[in-house]
Design a protein around this motif. Structure first.
Motif, mmCIF file in Angstrom:
data_model
loop_
_atom_site.group_PDB
_atom_site.id
_atom_site.type_symbol
_atom_site.label_atom_id
_atom_site.label_comp_id
_atom_site.label_asym_id
_atom_site.label_seq_id
_atom_site.Cartn_x
_atom_site.Cartn_y
_atom_site.Cartn_z
ATOM 1 N N ARG A 224 0.848 -1.181 0.000
ATOM 2 C CA ARG A 224 0.000 0.000 0.000
ATOM 3 C C ARG A 224 0.889 1.238 0.000
ATOM 4 O O ARG A 224 2.071 1.163 0.318
ATOM 5 N N GLN A 225 0.276 2.360 -0.379
ATOM 6 C CA GLN A 225 1.021 3.613 -0.349
ATOM 7 C C GLN A 225 0.466 4.526 0.735
ATOM 8 O O GLN A 225 -0.740 4.548 0.977
ATOM 9 N N ASP A 226 1.360 5.243 1.404
ATOM 10 C CA ASP A 226 0.966 6.268 2.369
ATOM 11 C C ASP A 226 1.820 7.509 2.139
ATOM 12 O O ASP A 226 2.662 7.526 1.237
ATOM 13 N N VAL A 227 1.587 8.520 2.982
ATOM 14 C CA VAL A 227 2.357 9.751 2.862
ATOM 15 C C VAL A 227 3.342 9.848 4.022
ATOM 16 O O VAL A 227 3.014 9.461 5.146
ATOM 17 N N SER A 228 4.576 10.291 3.752
ATOM 18 C CA SER A 228 5.531 10.555 4.847
ATOM 19 C C SER A 228 6.411 11.741 4.466
ATOM 20 O O SER A 228 6.445 12.142 3.296
ATOM 21 N N ALA A 229 7.124 12.284 5.439
ATOM 22 C CA ALA A 229 7.961 13.461 5.182
ATOM 23 C C ALA A 229 9.077 13.128 4.188
ATOM 24 O O ALA A 229 9.387 13.913 3.288
#
Ligand code: CO
Length: 497
Positions: A224-229
């Motif tokens: 899955r894809q997520d958002v990170s800095a």
């Protein structure tokens, strides 16, 4: 299969389970962590990593590996697994426990000092901690031993069997060929890319980014894809490989390149053989080969005209206002703009290697004791002037820009360039072996490319070294000429040289 080998396999799988559990904690730390949780999470991670380390470096494991080393009944793959595991076992057990603990303390101190120094543009605050950490790294080298050059011992952790002498030759070629070519580009008429910096809605970008990952073949049923800095890829086994991306509403490049780059890393991890889980034959060869996979998708496929001929209408539909007066070719040129700049992570495909070369030269000088820590900013700035013709305005954007040294990761940077150079050599070979490859990509089908990588690289895990793999696939060792020819051909077209 012998009983001892089965025992080895099950021990390795148990250790892999523990390491992957730690990876889940680490992923969650970067993606979901509530504000107050930092300290408890670091403690949990250290505990789990400690359990894995203890199991791996146990006397029992040592005896088992010693026995299996002599076992003539193992097949070639099994023998190689034992050889690589033994090497890693020796590396881990040569360092006294007290040394490892002390160095880990020095790393924490250096990391926090670096963070503060970067925020406050104050190199002097960081210098004593870095100096101390470098002493630990030198001690580490002396525990592990030196064959040809002490820097090789550090390189080996990231790029097994890589040699300082070979990198010197490689970067000499970068200097002699790529530096003058970039100068020639800088004197040509520049490409127009202002539309990349209009306002691009976050949610719209997110939706598009999922399409983009699917277009290159990322399997959402195994990740899955997520958002990170800071975008990254992490694997919990080839059936669960996570990626993260970063979205800037003012710069469309960030999402596109972090998606395709991390997607490329993830395709490698998703392609490793499930049945070899926990063993060297089920894991990636080296950071350089890993980076070859991300760069091949990012640069050779993702920054190519055929790819955008197929996919441009999709992104144009997502952002009709911003991209209304741009065609696929204009978009292709904009994404390939070459511009010497200060910050490595924002660099284009060509000048990127000057950033890496500078770090390699400085790391080597540190290990060879040819430069003192207090003189690093000056050395850094003069090299940026020499190779990139850029004036460094302050240390935060200069010698303090990367996290790597603060972690004690010396020998890591060269793998970034190795990856890009391998990528071109592999891609050229794929073009020879797959009839009409770029036509297929232009028709929106990347599956032939992915299948070729699966077949020639992913399925083998670490059954070959980086050198052997390159030889097996392309018939020669890594050769910078392939990258240079590719660069000349592509960028002469874009800049009308
Ligand atoms: Co990468």
């Amino acid at each position: 299969m012998s009983n001892k080998y089965k025992e080895y396999q099950s021990k390795m799988r148990e250790i892999a389970d523990i390491n992957h559990a730690a990876a889940v904690l680490g992923w969650d730390q970067e993606v979901n962590l509530p504000e107050k949780a930092n300290q408890i999470r670091s403690q949990q991670l250290a505990t789990v990593a400690g359990i894995a380390h203890e199991k791996f470096t146990s006397d029992e494991m040592g005896v088992l590996l010693e026995d299996l080393k002599e076992d003539e009944n193992l097949d070639a793959k099994e023998k190689r697994n034992i050889k690589l595991t033994k090497k890693s076992y020796d590396r881990n057990t040569k360092l006294p426990k007290s040394f490892v603990q002390e160095m880990s303390g020095a790393i924490s101190e250096s990391y926090f000092a670096w963070h503060k120094a970067k925020d406050e543009n104050n190199f002097a605050h960081y210098a004593p901690k870095l100096e101390r950490l470098i002493e630990f790294k030198k001690k580490q080298i002396s525990y592990l031993g030196v064959e040809d050059h002490p820097y090789d011992t550090l390189l080996d952790e990231y790029e097994p069997e890589a040699k300082t002498a070979d990198l010197e030759v490689l970067f000499k070629e970068v200097k002699e060929n790529l530096v003058p070519f970039v100068k020639q580009i800088s004197e040509a008429e520049q490409v127009y890319d202002a539309f990349m910096f209009k306002h691009f809605d976050k949610d719209q970008q997110w939706k598009y980014s999922l399409d983009l990952l699917a277009d290159i073949g990322y399997d959402f049923k195994a990740g899955r894809q997520d958002v990170s800095a800071h975008p990254f890829t992490t694997s919990f086994g080839s059936q669960d490989v996570r990626v993260t991306t970063r979205i800037s509403e003012e710069n469309l490049n960030e999402m596109i390149w972090s998606c395709i780059h991390e997607g490329g890393h993830a395709l490698y991890e998703q392609g490793l053989p499930v049945e070899e889980y926990g063993l060297p034959s089920g894991s990636a060869i080296s950071l350089g080969i890993h980076e070859s996979q991300s760069r091949l998708w990012e640069n050779n496929v993702g920054r190519s005209l055929p790819f955008w001929k197929a996919h441009y209408s999709k992104i144009q539909n997502a952002f009709p206002e911003q991209l209304k007066s741009v065609d696929a070719e204009g978009f292709y040129k904009a994404m390939n703009k070459v511009e010497p700049s200060l910050i490595r992570t924002a660099a284009d495909e060509l000048t990127y290697h000057f950033h890496v070369m500078i770090r390699f030269e400085i790391e080597k000088a540190i290990i060879e004791e040819k430069v003192k820590v207090k003189d690093l900013p000056e050395l850094w700035n003069s090299k940026y002037k020499d190779y990139l013709n850029v004036d460094v305005p302050n240390d935060s954007e200069g010698v303090l820009q990367d996290i790597h040294w603060s972690h004690g990761s010396f020998g890591y940077f060269p793998t970034y360039s190795l990856g890009s150079f391998y990528a071109v050599q592999f891609y050229n070979q794929a073009k020879k072996e797959i009839p009409g490859l770029e036509g297929k990509i232009e028709a929106g089908d990347c599956s032939a490319m992915l299948n070729w990588l699966r077949e020639n690289i992913h399925q083998y895990g670490q059954q070959y070294s980086a050198d052997e793999l390159c030889m097996k696939i392309t018939g020669e060792k890594l050769n910078f000429k392939h990258f240079m020819d590719y660069a000349k051909d592509k960028y002469s077209g874009i800049y009308g040289l």
